[in-house]
Design an enzyme around this catalytic site. Sequence first.
Site, PDB file in Angstrom:
ATOM      1  N   SER A  30       0.827  -1.199   0.000  1.00  0.00           N
ATOM      2  CA  SER A  30       0.000   0.000   0.000  1.00  0.00           C
ATOM      3  C   SER A  30       0.866   1.254   0.000  1.00  0.00           C
ATOM      4  CB  SER A  30      -0.941  -0.032   1.201  1.00  0.00           C
ATOM      5  OG  SER A  30      -0.660   1.026   2.091  1.00  0.00           O
ATOM      6  N   LYS A  31       0.401   2.208  -0.806  1.00  0.00           N
ATOM      7  CA  LYS A  31       1.143   3.455  -0.974  1.00  0.00           C
ATOM      8  C   LYS A  31       1.304   4.168   0.369  1.00  0.00           C
ATOM      9  CE  LYS A  31       0.578   7.598  -3.790  1.00  0.00           C
ATOM     10  NZ  LYS A  31      -0.179   8.210  -4.873  1.00  0.00           N
TER      11      LYS A  31
END
Length: 550
Positions: free
Chosen positions: A301-302
């Site tokens: 996840s960013k």
Amino acid sequence: MNYAKLAELLFPNIEKTPAEIEAMYPARELPEGAKVTRLGPSPTGFIHLGNLYGAFVDERLAHQSGGVFYLRIEDTDDKRYVEGAVEIIINSLKFFGINFDEGATMEGDMGNYGDYTQSNRGPIYQAFAKKLVEEGKAYPCFLTEEEIAEIRAGQEAEKLNPGIYGQFAKHRDLTMEEIEDNIKAGKPYVIRLKSQGNPDQSGDDVKKFAVEDAIRGTLEMPENFMDVIILKATGIPTYHFAHVVDDHLMRTTHVVRGAEWLPSLPIHVELFQALGWEAPIYCHTAQLMKLDEEGNKRKLSKRKDPELSLDYYRNQGYHPAAVREYLLTILNSNFEEWRMANPDAPIDAFEFTTEKMSNSGALFDLNKLNDISKDVLLKIPASELYDFLKGWAEEFKPEIMHIFEDRAYLERILDLGRNEAKPRKDHIYAQQMIEFISYFFDDMFKIEDEMPAEAAADVPEILKAYLETYDHSDDQSQWFEKIRTITADMGYAVKPKDFKKHPEEYKGHVGHVSTAIRIALMGRSQSPDVWEIQQILGEERTRARIANYK
Ligand code: GLU
């Protein structure tokens, strides 16, 4: 309905015919079997590991087959556009050894299949949308946002698929007069595909079709029945339409993209059919996953995982060869085996195939990357490591540029312990390497570890004796003999096992004495071979460290 008239009404300014446009994009003259691939990033300014992962597949497929790999900028979603993003994309990928043959470049387009920036291709998409309208396969839809929200609410209440299709596609059959009136009244409209799919999704009516994916094999998918938007009210295409038009015209043979596009594949297949074109071969890559603290697989996840950003690897100073090597291990399940059989072969000698790609989620693991990096860096000569580190420091750590002043000194440091039968693998990435070797430089040298408790009280005396007997020209065994002498003289066991057997007879053992010396010299209780380090440090610095220890 007179569709030709409708098309003229909607697109009065589109003069180029699809045939004329097709003529501008002739079949490519390439050897048999050559693959044409593309990377189509959106210029959001954030380039991540997934982009590199995909780009690597594109690059290998094209270059292994004598084909073409090109860069297309997918900027139809102008909300996401970030200034300078194209430069970031090109430079980041170049750093990792991904080079394009064709497409958008910093100096403008390169190649004959442009324009390679989607926002410059408006009239091309419109010409093909016009063709679809002319053939009765697309239509203008004037539904307002409120009307669509209302339709959706109704669908939710009845647990129906959300979207514009079947009975909900209210403007599918507007008359010419209604359309003319709407346009005269200045009502905005989009162009929708008139899907041929069956909107009745109940029971056994769902029609399935098969499509081959080069990574996933034969996929059975439900046919599309949504009247998806192909041109937005601004005349700009949606991803679906731009993808189909561009990949056809630019003669892409293999579309490599993330698994998040799989659900819209039926739309794309229908669009290719509607336009009468052959679809490319799709290669939907697996999601990049990682193991979280609890050992569960989850998507990178960013927000949570800095290692998703490519900048992370550059900031930390991972060598591009290590990242490439690592990516291949997660890309192709047979790569590691090949590497073991061919330890010194150039990486491009490995034959990459889509069949050997995982389709269930590629597990990304920083520890594994680090292990691979150690092996990769071991094979890089010290002089190249010096250049690599210097390049990295110039950009990310300019305050340490002084360590590059004495090239021979730094190269010896970098080579320390690497030429043994069982070489040391101390180097992982630039940031870590600088920390690892920092004690060689007086301004970065600091005492990090505590003296061993067994020898703590005797440290001044041990160091004094060491300094008095120190001879820089001693070879390794002469040097160690002196340590043994100090050890015995001061009441420590020369053999650690003697101390373990009779702890009451000794203060400690030779390891405690030599650790005291090591800490005075390097500030650390663990390091490569002390004698060798002293030879690199030189006599003066060695003596000063011992003398100055407080
Ligand atoms: N512009 C799309 C994206 O950034 C590219 C997908 C594709 O390669 O077709 O996700």
